[in-house]
Write a protein that holds these residues in place. Sequence first.
Motif, PDB file in Angstrom:
ATOM      1  N   GLU A   1      -9.331  64.185  27.475  1.00 50.53           N
ATOM      2  CA  GLU A   1      -7.949  63.675  27.516  1.00 50.53           C
ATOM      3  C   GLU A   1      -7.228  64.222  28.749  1.00 50.53           C
ATOM      4  OE1 GLU A   1      -6.508  61.458  25.755  1.00 50.53           O
ATOM      5  OE2 GLU A   1      -7.218  61.444  23.680  1.00 50.53           O
ATOM      6  N   LEU A   2      -7.421  65.507  28.998  1.00 49.10           N
ATOM      7  CA  LEU A   2      -6.769  66.131  30.152  1.00 49.10           C
ATOM      8  C   LEU A   2      -7.246  65.502  31.455  1.00 49.10           C
ATOM      9  CD1 LEU A   2      -6.859  69.902  29.149  1.00 49.10           C
ATOM     10  CD2 LEU A   2      -4.824  68.510  29.555  1.00 49.10           C
ATOM     11  N   ASP A   3      -8.524  65.086  31.419  1.00 50.56           N
ATOM     12  CA  ASP A   3      -9.123  64.471  32.588  1.00 50.56           C
ATOM     13  C   ASP A   3      -8.336  63.239  33.029  1.00 50.56           C
ATOM     14  OD1 ASP A   3     -11.343  64.793  34.335  1.00 50.56           O
ATOM     15  OD2 ASP A   3     -12.105  62.889  33.556  1.00 50.56           O
ATOM     16  N   GLN A   4      -7.679  62.593  32.066  1.00 51.15           N
ATOM     17  CA  GLN A   4      -6.982  61.346  32.398  1.00 51.15           C
ATOM     18  C   GLN A   4      -5.526  61.573  32.771  1.00 51.15           C
ATOM     19  OE1 GLN A   4      -7.779  58.514  29.296  1.00 51.15           O
ATOM     20  NE2 GLN A   4      -9.920  58.422  29.935  1.00 51.15           N
ATOM     21  N   ILE A   5      -5.086  62.797  32.715  1.00 53.15           N
ATOM     22  CA  ILE A   5      -3.694  63.093  33.074  1.00 53.15           C
ATOM     23  C   ILE A   5      -3.653  63.598  34.506  1.00 53.15           C
ATOM     24  CG2 ILE A   5      -1.658  64.473  32.525  1.00 53.15           C
ATOM     25  CD1 ILE A   5      -2.774  64.715  29.674  1.00 53.15           C
ATOM     26  N   ASP A   6      -2.913  62.899  35.320  1.00 50.00           N
ATOM     27  CA  ASP A   6      -2.841  63.277  36.721  1.00 50.00           C
ATOM     28  C   ASP A   6      -1.579  64.109  36.950  1.00 50.00           C
ATOM     29  OD1 ASP A   6      -3.443  63.475  39.352  1.00 50.00           O
ATOM     30  OD2 ASP A   6      -2.540  61.545  39.899  1.00 50.00           O
TER      31      ASP A   6
ATOM     32  N   ALA B   1      -2.060  69.688  34.190  1.00 54.47           N
ATOM     33  CA  ALA B   1      -3.304  69.305  33.515  1.00 54.47           C
ATOM     34  C   ALA B   1      -4.460  70.116  34.081  1.00 54.47           C
ATOM     35  CB  ALA B   1      -3.552  67.816  33.698  1.00 54.47           C
ATOM     36  N   LEU B   2      -4.409  70.376  35.366  1.00 47.04           N
ATOM     37  CA  LEU B   2      -5.467  71.139  36.024  1.00 47.04           C
ATOM     38  C   LEU B   2      -5.532  72.558  35.466  1.00 47.04           C
ATOM     39  CD1 LEU B   2      -7.230  69.920  38.235  1.00 47.04           C
ATOM     40  CD2 LEU B   2      -6.019  71.372  39.875  1.00 47.04           C
ATOM     41  N   ARG B   3      -4.333  73.155  35.296  1.00 49.37           N
ATOM     42  CA  ARG B   3      -4.289  74.515  34.744  1.00 49.37           C
ATOM     43  C   ARG B   3      -4.829  74.532  33.329  1.00 49.37           C
ATOM     44  NH1 ARG B   3       1.000  75.558  36.864  1.00 49.37           N
ATOM     45  NH2 ARG B   3       1.869  75.762  34.785  1.00 49.37           N
ATOM     46  N   LEU B   4      -4.431  73.505  32.554  1.00 50.65           N
ATOM     47  CA  LEU B   4      -4.925  73.427  31.173  1.00 50.65           C
ATOM     48  C   LEU B   4      -6.438  73.262  31.140  1.00 50.65           C
ATOM     49  CD1 LEU B   4      -2.186  71.174  29.552  1.00 50.65           C
ATOM     50  CD2 LEU B   4      -2.601  73.593  29.129  1.00 50.65           C
ATOM     51  N   LYS B   5      -6.957  72.512  32.111  1.00 50.47           N
ATOM     52  CA  LYS B   5      -8.400  72.327  32.158  1.00 50.47           C
ATOM     53  C   LYS B   5      -9.099  73.660  32.412  1.00 50.47           C
ATOM     54  CE  LYS B   5     -10.738  68.794  33.499  1.00 50.47           C
ATOM     55  NZ  LYS B   5     -11.304  67.576  34.088  1.00 50.47           N
TER      56      LYS B   5
ATOM     57  N   ALA C   1     -11.847  75.361  30.059  1.00 51.35           N
ATOM     58  CA  ALA C   1     -13.129  75.845  30.575  1.00 51.35           C
ATOM     59  C   ALA C   1     -13.382  77.281  30.123  1.00 51.35           C
ATOM     60  CB  ALA C   1     -13.161  75.744  32.094  1.00 51.35           C
ATOM     61  N   ALA C   2     -12.316  78.100  30.126  1.00 48.64           N
ATOM     62  CA  ALA C   2     -12.471  79.493  29.690  1.00 48.64           C
ATOM     63  C   ALA C   2     -12.855  79.558  28.215  1.00 48.64           C
ATOM     64  CB  ALA C   2     -11.173  80.261  29.940  1.00 48.64           C
ATOM     65  N   MET C   3     -12.215  78.699  27.407  1.00 52.38           N
ATOM     66  CA  MET C   3     -12.551  78.659  25.985  1.00 52.38           C
ATOM     67  C   MET C   3     -13.986  78.227  25.778  1.00 52.38           C
ATOM     68  SD  MET C   3      -9.222  77.067  24.185  1.00 52.38           S
ATOM     69  CE  MET C   3      -9.895  76.680  22.603  1.00 52.38           C
ATOM     70  N   ARG C   4     -14.400  77.278  26.580  1.00 52.39           N
ATOM     71  CA  ARG C   4     -15.767  76.775  26.484  1.00 52.39           C
ATOM     72  C   ARG C   4     -16.768  77.899  26.793  1.00 52.39           C
ATOM     73  NH1 ARG C   4     -18.450  72.039  30.186  1.00 52.39           N
ATOM     74  NH2 ARG C   4     -20.546  72.808  29.884  1.00 52.39           N
ATOM     75  N   ARG C   5     -16.433  78.696  27.820  1.00 52.27           N
ATOM     76  CA  ARG C   5     -17.323  79.812  28.170  1.00 52.27           C
ATOM     77  C   ARG C   5     -17.443  80.784  27.004  1.00 52.27           C
ATOM     78  NH1 ARG C   5     -15.323  79.757  33.293  1.00 52.27           N
ATOM     79  NH2 ARG C   5     -13.740  81.295  32.836  1.00 52.27           N
TER      80      ARG C   5
END
Lengths: 338, 225
Positions: A154-159, A163-167, A171-175
Amino acid sequence: MMRRNSVSRRLIRGLGQVGLVGTLLLLAAVVFFYRLTFSHLEAGAALQRAILESLEHVALPVVVLMVPVTILGLRVIRQAFVPLEDAARSIKAVKGHERGFRIDTSQMPEEALPFTGAVNDLLERLDEAAKRQEAFAADVAHELRTPLALLSLELDQIDHPRALRLKGDVAAMRRLIDQLMLLAQIDAAASAQIAPEQIGLVELARDVVSQVAPAILDEGKMIALDVNGEVPGIRGRKEAIAAALRNLVENAVRVTPAGGTVQVFVGPGAVMGVRDEGPGLDVERLRDLVRRHRRADHASKNGAGLGLAIVDRIMAAHEGVLTSNPDRRELVLQFPEG
Amino acid sequence: MRILVIEDNERLARLMVDGLQLRGFSCDIALRLSDADDAMASAIYDAIILDLGLPDGDGVAWLAASRRYRDMPPAIVQTARGALEDRVLGLDAGADDYVVKPVEVEELAARLRALLRRPGLRAQTVVEVGSLRFDTARRTAHVGDLEIELSRREADLLELLMRRAGAVVRREVIENALYNFHEQVTPNAVEAAISRLRRKLEDARMRGVLQTIRGVGYILKDTAA
């Protein structure tokens, strides 16, 4: 200080008492049988005979009987405890997180079985509890992935710059989740007692470096592999060791500035490590990170400490160690040779 | 390029497809394996993105079974299970690549591009990495309109690196691909070929596109991406 209860000492004490009572009874019998009276004790020859009689019929039988009984008794006790001592040694040999460990009861005397049986039952219940705990953690980690995937898409579609910071946060959560999954899998593998395989450390390091290189180049950093001298093969779990090395590399990439190079090295000997261009991790701090995460009462921001704690656990499972050479800015995985 | 996304979470599938379509892939969704079978019967796909746990079966088992009786496009296995054993399992069953959920669309697109550059049934004759183009039939390389003059061996080397662009190509793989058994390979033959190729790429304004991963191999990477 109170002396601890000892079966051997109790036996000696008991036998001593039996000996004493026996001696007195025999002495009485001798006195009665030979009609010895106190008057005999006055005459020289009679006294000599009385002493001889008591020696022959009292002291000799008591000594002849009590000494072998004592020796035999002590030996039986010692032998009875040998299986318990063996069990104690095998319990002490358990390092850390082995699952499925039970006391071997095949050599145990019947009398010890209720005790060892109870201990084994307890071990089994602890294993079960740990397994449930891990399965739960793995399930949670697994279940978290789908919402995280949705969130990140979803974040990928927000320009928007936010959104970049949230991504980045996603990513940190994913790690973190990846690390938790890895931890659960290491423990599951340890408890499944999968047979270790022969591993070439050089080949494994090449694989890991190949896998991680593209992402490292994307960050404007470099990675290189040095092979030094002879590297013997080791036995272990390949994917787990690869994960340990990947964790060290990720750690090194994080602290290496753009334009810097992360150096992976193998050998000489059953050694693998990562050198970075960061400040180096001092030995105390490493121990601290590893220990804190083992107790799980501390959470670092990016899971760096958790990653190292996992490396430490993987190494422990392989009877190896994770060490830090802060002056050379190295983290080293040392495996047992042979 | 047409991609079949087999994923049981509809919202996830929809979002992935949206992202991939933005990046130039045309996609269909199958929410279960039976839908995937229907889709594969009615259209030809260039690649499959496959989830492991699906309502009517296991993705890996389905892939292994399908491979046995029909031509299957290359497949990227996507799994939430993740990490140690799944990858081995998936690759053994005939998956060509493997990604762990939650995957980034950017990464998925990159993996798809890499997969489609590999020689295969529907391999294109022109391989592209950024502005670098290689015609595999005519053995010529171009950056824009500028042709790069290549020897036979340099052309082979460039094709190998471009087909695996974005991934490290191991030194021994290059040695095996470029030199046959009877040829004496001097220890630095590969290095020499690489440095000649790199110089030619740099002359064609492709600086930094070909990198050495010391001790392992080489990687050709679109620096703009």
